[in-house]
Design a protein around this motif. Structure first.
Motif, short mmCIF file in Angstrom:
data_model
loop_
_atom_site.label_atom_id
_atom_site.label_comp_id
_atom_site.label_asym_id
_atom_site.label_seq_id
_atom_site.Cartn_x
_atom_site.Cartn_y
_atom_site.Cartn_z
N MET A 80 18.91 -44.46 35.13
CA MET A 80 19.55 -43.29 35.76
C MET A 80 18.60 -42.11 35.80
O MET A 80 17.68 -42.01 34.99
CB MET A 80 20.79 -42.89 34.95
N LYS A 81 18.86 -41.22 36.75
CA LYS A 81 18.03 -40.02 36.85
C LYS A 81 18.92 -38.76 36.87
O LYS A 81 18.81 -37.92 36.00
CB LYS A 81 17.16 -40.07 38.11
N CYS A 82 19.79 -38.67 37.89
CA CYS A 82 20.59 -37.44 38.00
C CYS A 82 21.87 -37.51 37.17
O CYS A 82 22.32 -36.51 36.63
CB CYS A 82 20.92 -37.16 39.46
N GLY A 83 22.48 -38.68 37.09
CA GLY A 83 23.72 -38.86 36.32
C GLY A 83 24.97 -38.43 37.07
O GLY A 83 26.07 -38.57 36.57
N GLY A 137 25.55 -39.05 40.68
CA GLY A 137 25.79 -39.70 41.97
C GLY A 137 25.00 -39.13 43.13
O GLY A 137 25.41 -39.26 44.28
N LYS A 138 23.85 -38.48 42.87
CA LYS A 138 23.08 -37.87 43.96
C LYS A 138 21.79 -38.61 44.28
O LYS A 138 21.38 -38.67 45.44
CB LYS A 138 22.71 -36.42 43.59
N CYS A 139 21.12 -39.16 43.26
CA CYS A 139 19.75 -39.65 43.50
C CYS A 139 19.71 -41.11 43.95
O CYS A 139 18.72 -41.55 44.54
CB CYS A 139 18.90 -39.47 42.24
N GLY A 140 20.74 -41.87 43.66
CA GLY A 140 20.80 -43.28 44.07
C GLY A 140 20.07 -44.24 43.15
O GLY A 140 20.08 -45.44 43.38
N HIS A 141 19.44 -43.74 42.06
CA HIS A 141 18.69 -44.61 41.16
C HIS A 141 19.53 -45.73 40.54
O HIS A 141 19.02 -46.81 40.27
CB HIS A 141 18.07 -43.79 40.03
N CYS A 142 20.80 -45.43 40.28
CA CYS A 142 21.62 -46.38 39.51
C CYS A 142 22.54 -47.20 40.40
O CYS A 142 23.48 -47.79 39.90
CB CYS A 142 22.45 -45.61 38.49
N TYR A 156 27.70 -46.44 42.36
CA TYR A 156 26.75 -45.79 41.47
C TYR A 156 27.23 -45.96 40.04
O TYR A 156 28.37 -45.59 39.72
CB TYR A 156 26.64 -44.30 41.79
N CYS A 180 26.45 -44.38 37.46
CA CYS A 180 26.70 -43.11 36.76
C CYS A 180 28.05 -42.52 37.15
O CYS A 180 28.70 -41.86 36.34
CB CYS A 180 25.59 -42.10 37.02
S1 FES Z 1 21.68 -41.63 38.39
FE1 FES Z 1 21.49 -40.61 40.29
S2 FES Z 1 22.98 -41.60 41.47
FE2 FES Z 1 23.34 -42.42 39.50
#
Ligand code: FES
Ligand SMILES: Cc1cc2nc3c(=O)[nH]c(=O)nc-3n(C[C@H](O)[C@H](O)[C@H](O)COP(=O)(O)OP(=O)(O)OC[C@H]3O[C@@H](n4cnc5c(N)ncnc54)[C@H](O)[C@@H]3O)c2cc1C
Length: 290
Positions: A254-257, A259-264, A270, A272
């Protein structure tokens, strides 16, 4: 003349930056197991400390200046407000930096994030908590929440497995639950080099032989290493647990936590935002979720 609602809509809105952490002080560092410490923290701002609410299963983004941020589950129960406890395994950049800190040092916390366990659905049912290794970190919050609100739940059963007694997280606390008459606490280790372990020896799946579980009235909350999921899920499905009564805490990078960055992202979800707690039914419908 403009209506009151229209005027209100044009008022400048003072929104807090969602990425800005609140500062918290470390009040205790407890070395549970080698490279698995329990950090007790309290927000510096008293109002924040008293008014921070979370649900068991949720996580925060823990930040350290110069090191970055990492998602960490809240291990303490919301039924014991004022402080937050985090069971952290030393893994990399952020957790190594955290391990260098001492009592009174300050960290950043933002959150809580994600969906926790569906407490309203579980209420009135039996609760089966199945944990392996570090999987106890998010499940401890649910366990203590259910014990502190004992009248809201029917039968409560904990099954927890560790490699050896020395590797068992929260060992003293959990061993003290074994004698409780209002729950069943089954603890097992893969091996006991000391010969002094008074509980079970063997894989967590074996513990099902010692518990009376009625899948029709039970929610199972599961968290552990991937290999454990495989065998516990096989066991739960063999018992004919409905897929939406199996709740799993799943991790993704995870990066943003928020729901914005799409990492997870996994499929169209998502982790997160829609997790980290998913039903087995959800997980089956998402590619590579388990
Ligand atoms: S950590 Fe960024 S969208 Fe889930
Ligand atoms: C919702 C959630 C809750 C979590 N709760 C806890 C907790 O309560 N306690 C705890 O100790 N850890 C927890 N974690 C895991 C923790 O966030 C990671 O170990 C994190 O990478 C640690 O940050 P770091 O900077 O120290 O390590 P990093 O430098 O980021 O990485 C260390 C190592 O771990 C690997 N790694 C990182 N993230 C993941 C991942 N998601 N899955 C598999 N491998 C990974 C990296 O490849 C690297 O090898 C949680 C993760 C999530 C998503």
């Amino acid at each position: 003349m403009q209506s009151a609602a229209r005027v209100a809509a044009y008022q400048p809105v003072q929104r807090r930056n969602p990425y800005l952490p609140h500062m918290a002080r470390i009040v205790r560092v407890y070395k549970m197991v080698l490279d698995n410490y329990l950090f007790t923290m309290r927000f510096i701002d008293d109002h924040m400390a008293q008014n921070f609410h979370h649900s068991p299963g949720q996580f925060v983004m823990l930040s350290l200046p110069g090191a970055g941020e990492a998602p960490i589950s809240i291990s303490s129960s919301p039924s014991r407000p004022g402080i937050l406890e985090f069971c952290v395994r030393r893994a990399g950049r952020v957790t190594n930096a955290l391990y260098r800190l001492k009592t009174n040092d300050v960290v950043g916390i933002r959150g809580p994030y994600g969906h926790g366990f569906p407490l309203a659905d579980i209420a009135g049912n039996d609760l089966l908590v199945v944990a392996g290794g570090l999987g106890m970190a998010p499940l401890r919050s649910l366990l203590w929440y259910s014990l502190d609100n004992r009248d809201k739940f029917n039968k409560i059963t904990l099954m927890y497995g560790a490699r050896t007694p020395a590797d068992m997280l929260f060992r003293e606390e959990l061993v003290s639950l074994v004698d409780r008459t209002d729950m069943t606490c089954l603890l097992t280790v893969d091996a006991d080099p000391t010969g002094a372990w008074k509980n079970y020896i063997g894989l967590p799946t074996r513990l099902f032989d010692f518990a009376e579980i009625n899948p029709a009235t039970t929610y199972a909350a599961v968290c552990g290493p991937p290999v454990m999921y495989k065998f516990i899920l096989q066991k739960l499905l063999a018992l004919e647990f409905p897929k939406d009564r199996i709740l799993m805490s799943l991790e993704r990078r995870m990066k943003c936590g928020v729901g914005k960055c799409g990492h997870c992202s996994v499929g169209y979800k998502y982790t997160c935002l829609h997790g980290p707690i998913f039903t087995y039914w959800d997980a089956l419908n998402l590619p590579e979720m388990i």
